[in-house]
Write a protein that holds these residues in place. Structure first.
Motif, PDB file in Angstrom:
ATOM      1  N   GLN A 183       0.828  -1.206   0.000  1.00  0.00           N
ATOM      2  CA  GLN A 183       0.000   0.000   0.000  1.00  0.00           C
ATOM      3  C   GLN A 183       0.864   1.259   0.000  1.00  0.00           C
ATOM      4  O   GLN A 183       0.565   2.237  -0.688  1.00  0.00           O
ATOM      5  N   PHE A 184       1.954   1.227   0.774  1.00  0.00           N
ATOM      6  CA  PHE A 184       2.829   2.402   0.829  1.00  0.00           C
ATOM      7  C   PHE A 184       3.567   2.619  -0.484  1.00  0.00           C
ATOM      8  O   PHE A 184       3.927   3.753  -0.821  1.00  0.00           O
ATOM      9  N   ALA A 185       3.801   1.552  -1.217  1.00  0.00           N
ATOM     10  CA  ALA A 185       4.430   1.689  -2.534  1.00  0.00           C
ATOM     11  C   ALA A 185       3.436   2.222  -3.562  1.00  0.00           C
ATOM     12  O   ALA A 185       3.832   2.812  -4.576  1.00  0.00           O
ATOM     13  N   LYS A 186       2.140   2.051  -3.283  1.00  0.00           N
ATOM     14  CA  LYS A 186       1.091   2.406  -4.241  1.00  0.00           C
ATOM     15  C   LYS A 186       0.599   3.848  -4.076  1.00  0.00           C
ATOM     16  O   LYS A 186       0.330   4.539  -5.071  1.00  0.00           O
ATOM     17  N   TYR A 187       0.469   4.319  -2.828  1.00  0.00           N
ATOM     18  CA  TYR A 187      -0.137   5.629  -2.564  1.00  0.00           C
ATOM     19  C   TYR A 187       0.900   6.646  -2.069  1.00  0.00           C
ATOM     20  O   TYR A 187       1.895   6.280  -1.457  1.00  0.00           O
ATOM     21  N   ARG A 188       0.597   7.925  -2.328  1.00  0.00           N
ATOM     22  CA  ARG A 188       1.456   9.020  -1.856  1.00  0.00           C
ATOM     23  C   ARG A 188       0.933   9.508  -0.494  1.00  0.00           C
ATOM     24  O   ARG A 188       0.284  10.546  -0.394  1.00  0.00           O
ATOM     25  N   PHE A 189       1.235   8.744   0.542  1.00  0.00           N
ATOM     26  CA  PHE A 189       0.814   9.120   1.892  1.00  0.00           C
ATOM     27  C   PHE A 189       1.620  10.317   2.382  1.00  0.00           C
ATOM     28  O   PHE A 189       2.819  10.449   2.083  1.00  0.00           O
ATOM     29  N   ASP A 190       0.959  11.168   3.159  1.00  0.00           N
ATOM     30  CA  ASP A 190       1.632  12.313   3.783  1.00  0.00           C
ATOM     31  C   ASP A 190       2.073  12.024   5.215  1.00  0.00           C
ATOM     32  O   ASP A 190       3.072  12.556   5.679  1.00  0.00           O
ATOM     33  N   TYR A 191       1.296  11.191   5.922  1.00  0.00           N
ATOM     34  CA  TYR A 191       1.663  10.893   7.308  1.00  0.00           C
ATOM     35  C   TYR A 191       0.986   9.604   7.748  1.00  0.00           C
ATOM     36  O   TYR A 191       0.094   9.080   7.079  1.00  0.00           O
ATOM     37  N   ILE A 192       1.463   9.091   8.895  1.00  0.00           N
ATOM     38  CA  ILE A 192       0.947   7.860   9.479  1.00  0.00           C
ATOM     39  C   ILE A 192       0.411   8.173  10.870  1.00  0.00           C
ATOM     40  O   ILE A 192       1.044   8.900  11.635  1.00  0.00           O
ATOM     41  N   ASN A 193      -0.754   7.627  11.192  1.00  0.00           N
ATOM     42  CA  ASN A 193      -1.352   7.813  12.511  1.00  0.00           C
ATOM     43  C   ASN A 193      -1.889   6.466  12.986  1.00  0.00           C
ATOM     44  O   ASN A 193      -2.536   5.752  12.221  1.00  0.00           O
ATOM     45  N   LEU A 213      10.879   2.802   5.492  1.00  0.00           N
ATOM     46  CA  LEU A 213       9.610   3.097   4.814  1.00  0.00           C
ATOM     47  C   LEU A 213       9.672   4.379   3.992  1.00  0.00           C
ATOM     48  O   LEU A 213       9.052   4.473   2.933  1.00  0.00           O
ATOM     49  N   LYS A 214      10.401   5.377   4.460  1.00  0.00           N
ATOM     50  CA  LYS A 214      10.522   6.642   3.737  1.00  0.00           C
ATOM     51  C   LYS A 214      11.080   6.430   2.332  1.00  0.00           C
ATOM     52  O   LYS A 214      10.730   7.156   1.393  1.00  0.00           O
ATOM     53  N   GLU A 215      11.919   5.412   2.168  1.00  0.00           N
ATOM     54  CA  GLU A 215      12.481   5.122   0.843  1.00  0.00           C
ATOM     55  C   GLU A 215      11.450   4.479  -0.074  1.00  0.00           C
ATOM     56  O   GLU A 215      11.529   4.607  -1.294  1.00  0.00           O
ATOM     57  N   ILE A 216      10.478   3.786   0.506  1.00  0.00           N
ATOM     58  CA  ILE A 216       9.394   3.177  -0.272  1.00  0.00           C
ATOM     59  C   ILE A 216       8.332   4.214  -0.614  1.00  0.00           C
ATOM     60  O   ILE A 216       7.745   4.195  -1.701  1.00  0.00           O
ATOM     61  N   CYS A 217       8.078   5.137   0.329  1.00  0.00           N
ATOM     62  CA  CYS A 217       7.044   6.166   0.153  1.00  0.00           C
ATOM     63  C   CYS A 217       7.643   7.529   0.497  1.00  0.00           C
ATOM     64  O   CYS A 217       7.479   8.037   1.613  1.00  0.00           O
ATOM     65  N   PRO A 218       8.354   8.157  -0.438  1.00  0.00           N
ATOM     66  CA  PRO A 218       9.078   9.405  -0.167  1.00  0.00           C
ATOM     67  C   PRO A 218       8.183  10.587   0.220  1.00  0.00           C
ATOM     68  O   PRO A 218       8.677  11.570   0.790  1.00  0.00           O
ATOM     69  N   SER A 219       6.882  10.515  -0.061  1.00  0.00           N
ATOM     70  CA  SER A 219       5.982  11.632   0.248  1.00  0.00           C
ATOM     71  C   SER A 219       5.694  11.761   1.750  1.00  0.00           C
ATOM     72  O   SER A 219       5.188  12.797   2.199  1.00  0.00           O
ATOM     73  N   LEU A 220       6.006  10.735   2.534  1.00  0.00           N
ATOM     74  CA  LEU A 220       5.723  10.756   3.974  1.00  0.00           C
ATOM     75  C   LEU A 220       6.496  11.862   4.681  1.00  0.00           C
ATOM     76  O   LEU A 220       7.676  12.092   4.417  1.00  0.00           O
ATOM     77  N   LYS A 221       5.790  12.540   5.629  1.00  0.00           N
ATOM     78  CA  LYS A 221       6.403  13.642   6.381  1.00  0.00           C
ATOM     79  C   LYS A 221       6.653  13.280   7.841  1.00  0.00           C
ATOM     80  O   LYS A 221       7.735  13.537   8.373  1.00  0.00           O
ATOM     81  N   VAL A 222       5.661  12.709   8.519  1.00  0.00           N
ATOM     82  CA  VAL A 222       5.781  12.416   9.948  1.00  0.00           C
ATOM     83  C   VAL A 222       4.975  11.162  10.286  1.00  0.00           C
ATOM     84  O   VAL A 222       4.122  10.715   9.513  1.00  0.00           O
ATOM     85  N   TYR A 242      11.004   3.815  10.004  1.00  0.00           N
ATOM     86  CA  TYR A 242      10.213   4.672   9.126  1.00  0.00           C
ATOM     87  C   TYR A 242      11.045   5.758   8.457  1.00  0.00           C
ATOM     88  O   TYR A 242      10.679   6.262   7.399  1.00  0.00           O
ATOM     89  N   GLY A 243      12.136   6.168   9.126  1.00  0.00           N
ATOM     90  CA  GLY A 243      12.936   7.262   8.579  1.00  0.00           C
ATOM     91  C   GLY A 243      12.212   8.583   8.621  1.00  0.00           C
ATOM     92  O   GLY A 243      12.424   9.461   7.776  1.00  0.00           O
ATOM     93  N   LEU A 244      11.336   8.742   9.642  1.00  0.00           N
ATOM     94  CA  LEU A 244      10.475   9.927   9.749  1.00  0.00           C
ATOM     95  C   LEU A 244      10.540  10.531  11.147  1.00  0.00           C
ATOM     96  O   LEU A 244      10.785   9.816  12.122  1.00  0.00           O
ATOM     97  N   PRO A 245      10.279  11.853  11.277  1.00  0.00           N
ATOM     98  CA  PRO A 245      10.125  12.440  12.604  1.00  0.00           C
ATOM     99  C   PRO A 245       8.932  11.813  13.318  1.00  0.00           C
ATOM    100  O   PRO A 245       7.901  11.527  12.692  1.00  0.00           O
ATOM    101  N   VAL A 246       9.058  11.590  14.627  1.00  0.00           N
ATOM    102  CA  VAL A 246       7.984  11.024  15.433  1.00  0.00           C
ATOM    103  C   VAL A 246       7.339  12.159  16.233  1.00  0.00           C
ATOM    104  O   VAL A 246       8.008  12.856  16.984  1.00  0.00           O
ATOM    105  N   VAL A 247       6.025  12.340  16.073  1.00  0.00           N
ATOM    106  CA  VAL A 247       5.275  13.391  16.763  1.00  0.00           C
ATOM    107  C   VAL A 247       4.319  12.720  17.737  1.00  0.00           C
ATOM    108  O   VAL A 247       3.326  12.111  17.326  1.00  0.00           O
ATOM    109  N   ASN A 248       4.609  12.817  19.015  1.00  0.00           N
ATOM    110  CA  ASN A 248       3.824  12.121  20.030  1.00  0.00           C
ATOM    111  C   ASN A 248       2.543  12.882  20.345  1.00  0.00           C
ATOM    112  O   ASN A 248       2.577  14.095  20.573  1.00  0.00           O
ATOM    113  N   GLU A 249       1.431  12.169  20.358  1.00  0.00           N
ATOM    114  CA  GLU A 249       0.123  12.750  20.648  1.00  0.00           C
ATOM    115  C   GLU A 249      -0.432  12.107  21.919  1.00  0.00           C
ATOM    116  O   GLU A 249      -0.327  10.902  22.106  1.00  0.00           O
TER     117      GLU A 249
END
Length: 441
Positions: A183-193, A213-222, A242-249
């Protein structure tokens, strides 16, 4: 055009008005803002004292015989809200939902329309800190979903309106993880929650497969983990995989976002719509940065009195009055997630979580685990792994418990094919079962 914002307006929730309020509050200097917050907490108290009969009954004797001070107002607990109809302050149409019940006290709650709009305005605002537009930025959503046809269809519609693609979490086998990756290779996701434990397990799969994961889906931000405690070890695993910044909620369905990390990794408290207190066992305020029970007052909810409401967690605050916001410096877990040791020592369940992660995850042996205290001196570890723990690894855990906790503790281990989650999909890593007498085998 943001479909989510438009849909909120169509449903009668004044989202634009709520967003304007946040902007106005941000333009106040810190002293005016703090004065406003104090005034608002007393306004919401007085509103429910006059409008909510059951709440009025709880307060009346106090107000008749004592000088009313904020610290003397009775704390509301989750069990108090299970009397739903008697705690509603209005017969007007309101937003109604229910909690997951992971704390052991599920209940229905109500929010008036402006309060619900403000909850979402806060989410829109916090996401904007990280370059995200909720309802436009594409979300990979690792959550559960109701199985009933009607409820399932409703969630699917919400996903479409909110620009979310859902990743079901009740089957976390490697074959399912592989489908996630496709799915991550197919869609241009912006973030994961999603739930922390699920995101961490997917991260372990990525690490085993030597994938970032960032290398599979480069559009990911956080990546935004939520609903469950995020340890520093979890954060490191997520960063690597993931190769992404982690934003704790940190939040709860009944009050919304309580704290959200900014781009400096500061856990900013939602001072715009919530009044947060940290109190001791006598419901009195503690010193800054000292851990205590977290109480939440919703400054805008006119449907139900979430006033000095005990959310069920232990944490610490650092006030920052010069900037007008507080920082959540610690979140130690739920109040019912403490182990009581034979010596009488009380240890957060999170302690066992850290011990296990440091000692059992070497080489990413474990996929998931939970720890159950079944007797005062007996802790039972259930884990999912490709192979059994060997005697040396088990001894490592037992030795760590002796060093970090106290001598004489017994540990047993059970390999399982899967760890059972609650109906909501959350995973409770530590369970104190001594008093309940539940069978853990």
């Amino acid at each position: 055009m943001n479909r989510f914002v438009v849909s909120m307006g169509i449903k009668g929730f004044p989202i634009k008005e709520a967003q304007n309020l946040i902007t106005e509050l941000r333009n106040l200097d810190s002293e005016c803002f703090e004065n406003w917050r104090v005034r608002k907490k007393w306004e919401i108290f007085q509103y429910h004292y006059l409008k909510t009969h059951l709440y009025q009954a709880r307060i009346k004797s106090l107000s008749e015989h004592n000088e009313l001070q904020w610290s003397n107002i009775p704390v509301m607990k989750k069990k108090d809200f299970q009397n739903y109809e008697n705690l509603k302050a209005t017969e007007n149409k309101v937003f109604v939902s229910n909690t997951s019940g992971s704390s052991g006290h599920p209940f229905y709650f109500a929010k008036d329309k402006f309060c619900h709009a403000l909850t979402w305005a806060m989410i829109l605002d916090r996401y904007h800190w990280h370059g995200l537009k909720y309802g436009e930025s594409l979300q990979a959503r690792f959550y559960g979903i109701p199985l009933g046809w009607k409820e399932n269809a409703r969630e699917r519609i919400k996903d479409r309106i909110s620009a979310r693609i859902r990743f079901p979490i009740f089957n976390l086998s490697d074959s399912v993880m592989k489908q996630y990756l496709e799915q991550f290779a197919k869609y241009r996701f912006d973030y994961i929650n999603g739930y922390t434990s699920v995101l961490t397990q997917f991260a372990r799969y990525l690490l085993r497969e030597r994938i970032v994961l960032k290398e599979i889906c480069p559009s990911l931000k956080v990546i935004i983990p939520t609903a469950e405690t995020l340890s520093e070890n979890d954060r490191e695993i997520l960063l690597q995989a993931y190769g992404l910044p982690v934003v704790n909620e940190y939040g709860a369905s009944e009050v919304g976002i309580i704290a959200f990390e900014n781009n400096k990794a500061e856990w900013i408290v939602s001072n715009e719509n919530l009044f947060i207190e940290i109190v001791d066992d006598n419901d009195q305020p503690v010193e800054p940065n000292r851990p205590g029970r977290i109480l939440v007052t919703d400054l805008f909810n006119k449907a139900m009195p979430f006033i000095r409401y005990e959310i069920g967690d232990i944490g610490a605050l650092s006030p920052n009055k010069s900037k007008g916001y507080d920082i959540l410096t610690k979140l130690l877990g739920r109040t019912n997630d403490f182990a009581i040791l034979p010596s009488g020592k009380k240890a957060p369940g999170l302690t066992f979580y850290y011990i296990s992660k440091n000692l059992l995850e070497r080489g990413f042996l474990l996929k998931e685990f939970i720890i159950k205290q079944i007797e005062p001196n007996h802790f039972h570890f259930e884990y999912v792994s490709d192979k059994e723990l060997d005697p040396y690894q088990k001894k490592h855990v037992s030795d760590a418990m002796r060093i970090y906790l106290e001598p004489g503790l017994k540990s047993t281990f059970e390999k399982k094919d899967r760890i059972e989650r609650s109906l909501s999909g959350k995973l409770k890593h530590f369970q104190y079962l001594v008093e309940t007498g539940e069978d853990n085998k």
